[in-house]
Motif scaffolding. Structure first.
Motif, PDB file in Angstrom:
ATOM      1  N   THR A  51       0.845  -1.201   0.000  1.00  0.00           N
ATOM      2  CA  THR A  51       0.000   0.000   0.000  1.00  0.00           C
ATOM      3  C   THR A  51       0.876   1.245   0.000  1.00  0.00           C
ATOM      4  N   LEU A  54       2.531   1.605  -3.456  1.00  0.00           N
ATOM      5  CA  LEU A  54       1.554   2.061  -4.448  1.00  0.00           C
ATOM      6  C   LEU A  54       1.276   3.554  -4.304  1.00  0.00           C
ATOM      7  N   ILE A  86      -7.202  -0.124  -3.130  1.00  0.00           N
ATOM      8  CA  ILE A  86      -6.926   1.023  -3.988  1.00  0.00           C
ATOM      9  C   ILE A  86      -7.632   2.283  -3.485  1.00  0.00           C
ATOM     10  N   PRO A  91      -4.876   5.882  -6.802  1.00  0.00           N
ATOM     11  CA  PRO A  91      -3.826   5.958  -7.818  1.00  0.00           C
ATOM     12  C   PRO A  91      -4.198   6.765  -9.052  1.00  0.00           C
ATOM     13  N   VAL A  95      -4.914  -0.155 -12.509  1.00  0.00           N
ATOM     14  CA  VAL A  95      -4.695  -1.273 -11.593  1.00  0.00           C
ATOM     15  C   VAL A  95      -5.426  -2.495 -12.147  1.00  0.00           C
TER      16      VAL A  95
END
Length: 177
Positions: A51, A54, A86, A91, A95
């Motif tokens: 995490t 990312l 996510i 992001p 993904v």
């Protein structure tokens, strides 16, 4: 030795995955405005190190876009688990989810089984990072067997700027046989 480890200069194995919030994601096939792709394989929702990594990727989306490099992140998690993780990352890159064991093996990834009460759905890939050029060739391969062995984001950006700024194509290092 990892028998199926992909080699720099090889074509990336054909890998297609569902993408969160629409369509499919094909590794090595870039989106509009990009000619290279940086593929980040992460372990999944159960991994706090993933995490954090990312989240850090968000910091390099803009500089890599300037270099024509698209970022995609993929895992073996289900759609629900991937979407849940996510939301913590928010992001600015695509993904993919549902990486199968066969796909993990074709990419030469290390695979771990659930253990010690881990909150996972099944076997999962350990981290990997692949840089693919416009011909679908691997230019960079980084495969780890533990979550804390990953390229540092700052070093990665500097190296990619160097590679993309060369007048001659950057060679596929590590190909001596």
């Amino acid at each position: 030795m990892h028998a199926n480890k992909p080699k720099p200069g090889d074509k990336i194995p054909h890998t297609e995955l569902p993408k969160l919030y629409g369509e499919n994601l094909t590794l090595g096939k870039t989106g509009s405005g990009y000619d290279w792709q940086l593929i980040v394989v992460y372990r999944g929702k159960h991994c706090p190190i993933c995490t954090r990594y990312l989240r850090e990727l968000n910091e390099i989306v803009a500089p890599l876009k300037e270099l024509g490099i698209e970022i995609v992140a993929i895992s073996a998690d289900s759609e629900a688990r991937a979407a849940d993780q996510i939301t913590e990352v928010n992001p600015d890159y695509a993904v993919g989810y549902g990486l199968s064991i066969k796909q993990m093996q074709s990419l030469g990834l290390y695979i771990s089984s659930p253990r010690h009460g881990m909150d996972v759905e099944g076997p999962f890939a350990e981290p990997g990072l692949f840089l693919v050029n416009q011909e679908g060739e691997l230019r960079m391969v980084d495969i780890a067997n533990v979550p804390f062995l990953r390229p540092q984001i700052g070093s990665l950006v500097g190296g990619l700027k160097f590679m993309r700024g060369m007048t001659e194509p950057f060679p596929a290092n590590g190909t001596f046989a």
